[in-house]
Design a protein around this motif. Structure first.
Motif, PDB file in Angstrom:
ATOM      1  N   VAL A 197      55.496   9.574  64.282  1.00 49.59           N
ATOM      2  CA  VAL A 197      54.917  10.460  63.274  1.00 49.59           C
ATOM      3  C   VAL A 197      55.813  11.687  63.145  1.00 49.59           C
ATOM      4  O   VAL A 197      56.016  12.419  64.113  1.00 49.59           O
ATOM      5  N   SER A 198      56.367  11.905  61.959  1.00 45.86           N
ATOM      6  CA  SER A 198      57.226  13.062  61.688  1.00 45.86           C
ATOM      7  C   SER A 198      56.481  14.010  60.758  1.00 45.86           C
ATOM      8  O   SER A 198      55.866  13.570  59.779  1.00 45.86           O
ATOM      9  N   SER A 199      56.533  15.307  61.050  1.00 49.90           N
ATOM     10  CA  SER A 199      55.752  16.265  60.253  1.00 49.90           C
ATOM     11  C   SER A 199      56.445  17.615  60.182  1.00 49.90           C
ATOM     12  O   SER A 199      57.394  17.887  60.927  1.00 49.90           O
ATOM     13  N   LEU A 200      55.941  18.456  59.276  1.00 49.97           N
ATOM     14  CA  LEU A 200      56.471  19.801  59.084  1.00 49.97           C
ATOM     15  C   LEU A 200      55.463  20.830  59.576  1.00 49.97           C
ATOM     16  O   LEU A 200      54.250  20.660  59.423  1.00 49.97           O
ATOM     17  N   PRO A 256      50.011  15.682  53.660  1.00 49.46           N
ATOM     18  CA  PRO A 256      50.920  16.288  52.676  1.00 49.46           C
ATOM     19  C   PRO A 256      52.328  16.512  53.208  1.00 49.46           C
ATOM     20  O   PRO A 256      53.288  16.477  52.455  1.00 49.46           O
ATOM     21  N   ASP A 257      52.445  16.716  54.514  1.00 49.57           N
ATOM     22  CA  ASP A 257      53.760  16.993  55.097  1.00 49.57           C
ATOM     23  C   ASP A 257      53.972  16.137  56.354  1.00 49.57           C
ATOM     24  O   ASP A 257      54.542  16.602  57.344  1.00 49.57           O
ATOM     25  N   ARG A 258      53.514  14.876  56.283  1.00 51.88           N
ATOM     26  CA  ARG A 258      53.580  14.036  57.481  1.00 51.88           C
ATOM     27  C   ARG A 258      53.848  12.580  57.098  1.00 51.88           C
ATOM     28  O   ARG A 258      53.222  12.054  56.172  1.00 51.88           O
ATOM     29  N   ILE A 259      54.778  11.956  57.797  1.00 51.13           N
ATOM     30  CA  ILE A 259      55.140  10.553  57.564  1.00 51.13           C
ATOM     31  C   ILE A 259      54.971   9.785  58.873  1.00 51.13           C
ATOM     32  O   ILE A 259      55.398  10.248  59.939  1.00 51.13           O
ATOM     33  N   ALA A 311      59.622  24.133  59.190  1.00 53.74           N
ATOM     34  CA  ALA A 311      60.450  23.549  60.250  1.00 53.74           C
ATOM     35  C   ALA A 311      59.882  22.190  60.667  1.00 53.74           C
ATOM     36  O   ALA A 311      58.677  21.956  60.590  1.00 53.74           O
ATOM     37  N   ARG A 312      60.751  21.283  61.114  1.00 51.16           N
ATOM     38  CA  ARG A 312      60.295  19.973  61.584  1.00 51.16           C
ATOM     39  C   ARG A 312      59.659  20.122  62.952  1.00 51.16           C
ATOM     40  O   ARG A 312      60.238  20.694  63.878  1.00 51.16           O
ATOM     41  N   ASN A 313      58.441  19.613  63.081  1.00 48.83           N
ATOM     42  CA  ASN A 313      57.808  19.531  64.394  1.00 48.83           C
ATOM     43  C   ASN A 313      58.495  18.452  65.213  1.00 48.83           C
ATOM     44  O   ASN A 313      59.171  17.562  64.674  1.00 48.83           O
ATOM     45  N   ASN A 314      58.324  18.510  66.523  1.00 51.91           N
ATOM     46  CA  ASN A 314      58.796  17.412  67.358  1.00 51.91           C
ATOM     47  C   ASN A 314      58.028  16.150  66.977  1.00 51.91           C
ATOM     48  O   ASN A 314      56.802  16.176  66.820  1.00 51.91           O
ATOM     49  N   ASP A 315      58.757  15.045  66.805  1.00 52.59           N
ATOM     50  CA  ASP A 315      58.101  13.784  66.428  1.00 52.59           C
ATOM     51  C   ASP A 315      57.118  13.345  67.510  1.00 52.59           C
ATOM     52  O   ASP A 315      57.368  13.520  68.712  1.00 52.59           O
ATOM     53  N   LEU A 316      55.990  12.769  67.058  1.00 54.82           N
ATOM     54  CA  LEU A 316      55.041  12.139  67.976  1.00 54.82           C
ATOM     55  C   LEU A 316      55.399  10.657  68.034  1.00 54.82           C
ATOM     56  O   LEU A 316      55.522   9.997  67.002  1.00 54.82           O
ATOM     57  N   ALA A 362      45.845  11.918  71.463  1.00 54.19           N
ATOM     58  CA  ALA A 362      44.744  12.601  70.781  1.00 54.19           C
ATOM     59  C   ALA A 362      45.199  13.294  69.504  1.00 54.19           C
ATOM     60  O   ALA A 362      44.426  13.440  68.561  1.00 54.19           O
ATOM     61  N   GLN A 363      46.464  13.745  69.443  1.00 54.07           N
ATOM     62  CA  GLN A 363      46.965  14.458  68.266  1.00 54.07           C
ATOM     63  C   GLN A 363      46.923  13.590  67.013  1.00 54.07           C
ATOM     64  O   GLN A 363      46.684  14.090  65.920  1.00 54.07           O
ATOM     65  N   PHE A 364      47.130  12.295  67.177  1.00 56.89           N
ATOM     66  CA  PHE A 364      47.175  11.422  65.999  1.00 56.89           C
ATOM     67  C   PHE A 364      45.993  10.456  65.940  1.00 56.89           C
ATOM     68  O   PHE A 364      45.424  10.225  64.878  1.00 56.89           O
ATOM     69  N   PHE A 365      45.610   9.912  67.098  1.00 57.76           N
ATOM     70  CA  PHE A 365      44.597   8.870  67.101  1.00 57.76           C
ATOM     71  C   PHE A 365      43.182   9.374  67.349  1.00 57.76           C
ATOM     72  O   PHE A 365      42.209   8.673  67.067  1.00 57.76           O
TER      73      PHE A 365
END
Length: 356
Positions: free
Chosen positions: A64-67, A42-45, A72-77, A102-105
């Protein structure tokens, strides 16, 4: 005839060349190099940037960009990608730090799928994601939309937090106003008690004088009647304590009134500020109905007084002049009575010293 045979042979050679090329990388495959973007929450591209060089070999990156929950914008992965394409089939391997991977995959870092037109379909384990090809400018626009959504989330949360804070503040002020009225009520009926306290002492002083005057006139030794004079002298400490307590009570009252008046004004300003935040937040909020409900509740609670009870304010306003008058009368009684008692005490002391 020879011309026809020659043409057929040229066509055959072309078909063989196409088949050979197709076996290596696809005869008329869509150009793979470019940007591919997908919504992965919902808040991630997620954006995959691929470069094919040499043919069939792929390198690139996945960002990966997310809120965060507060908008606030999280640091991009960011991950490096390497892989290959055969025909329309694609295989990619992600590389990066173990914690970041591990955060994404999760446990699988391999992406397998296919490219058809501008659609890049990739699967990692049982999860399949479809990425759409777009220009760098379009991708930047998607990031701007994500940031705007974060701003809306932050504005909405700030408005809700302001409303909750105002509601809590209103309840605390209500409690303070109720406490003042409860504190002030006895003060209004205490005038007779203060008068009685001083009148009892005046009567005792007069009785002492009536007792010692004839004894002093008869030259009875002062040690036989000095006790009531000593009692009067000692009583001055308690009289002064009583007067100080009444003055302290008046100061406490003035302080309480000023504090509650300030809180009422603060509540009014907080209400106006909260309303402005709600209007700004509700205009873009995902749950506009909830926002509108808070606005209506704020108006119903009387915007002029914030979320403070109109009835509690009215009771407070009605009590203030009565309490002020009662405490002023207490001090007036005390000052008048003190002057009378001082005069009586001076007479007693004069009789005592005259017979020493």
């Amino acid at each position: 005839m020879r011309g026809v045979i020659s043409a057929v042979m040229r066509i055959a050679r072309g078909l063989l060349l196409c088949l050979f090329t197709l076996a290596l990388a696809g005869c008329s495959r869509h150009e793979v190099s470019g940007y591919y973007v997908a919504s992965v929450g919902p808040d991630r591209i997620a954006m995959i940037h691929l470069v094919e060089s040499p043919p069939g070999h792929l390198t690139g990156s996945l960002v990966v960009s997310s809120l965060a929950a507060n908008g606030a914008r999280n640091n991009d992965l960011a991950y490096d990608l390497a892989g290959s394409i055969t025909g329309t089939n694609i295989s990619l391997e992600a590389k990066g730090g173990l914690a970041s991977i591990a955060q994404f995959f999760g446990n699988s870092t391999t992406l397998i799928g296919h490219l058809r037109g501008d659609s890049l379909s990739l699967s990692r384990g049982a999860k399949r994601t479809v990425y759409r090809e777009m220009s760098k400018q379009r991708y930047d626009s998607e990031l701007a939309k994500l940031d705007h959504k974060g701003q809306v989330m932050a504005m909405t949360q700030a408005a809700v937090a302001s409303y909750n804070s105002l509601e809590k503040f209103g309840k605390s002020v209500d409690a303070s106003l109720v406490r003042y009225v409860a504190w002030g009520d006895p003060k209004i009926t205490q005038i007779s008690n203060v008068q009685a306290w001083y009148q009892a002492r005046i009567a005792r002083y007069i009785k002492c004088l009536d007792t010692i005057r004839p004894l002093a006139a008869a030259h009875i030794p002062e040690w036989r009647w000095q006790q009531c004079v000593l009692n009067i002298n000692n009583d001055k400490f308690y009289r002064d304590q009583e007067t100080s307590a009444l003055r302290a009570l008046q100061a406490e009252n003035n302080s309480a009134i000023a504090a509650d008046d300030s809180k009422i004004e603060q509540g009014r300003l907080m209400a106006l500020n909260t309303l402005a935040k709600l209007r700004a937040g509700c205009s873009n909020a995902m749950n506009a109905a909830s926002c509108d409900l808070m606005v209506k509740k704020l108006y119903k609670a009387s915007l002029q007084n914030g979320m403070i009870s109109d009835q509690d304010i009215a009771s407070f306003r009605a009590a203030v002049p009565l309490v002020n008058a009662a405490l002023a009368q207490d001090l007036k009684v005390a000052n008048t009575s003190q002057a009378r008692l001082d005069a009586l005490a001076e007479q007693a002391q004069h009789l005592y010293q005259a017979n020493m």
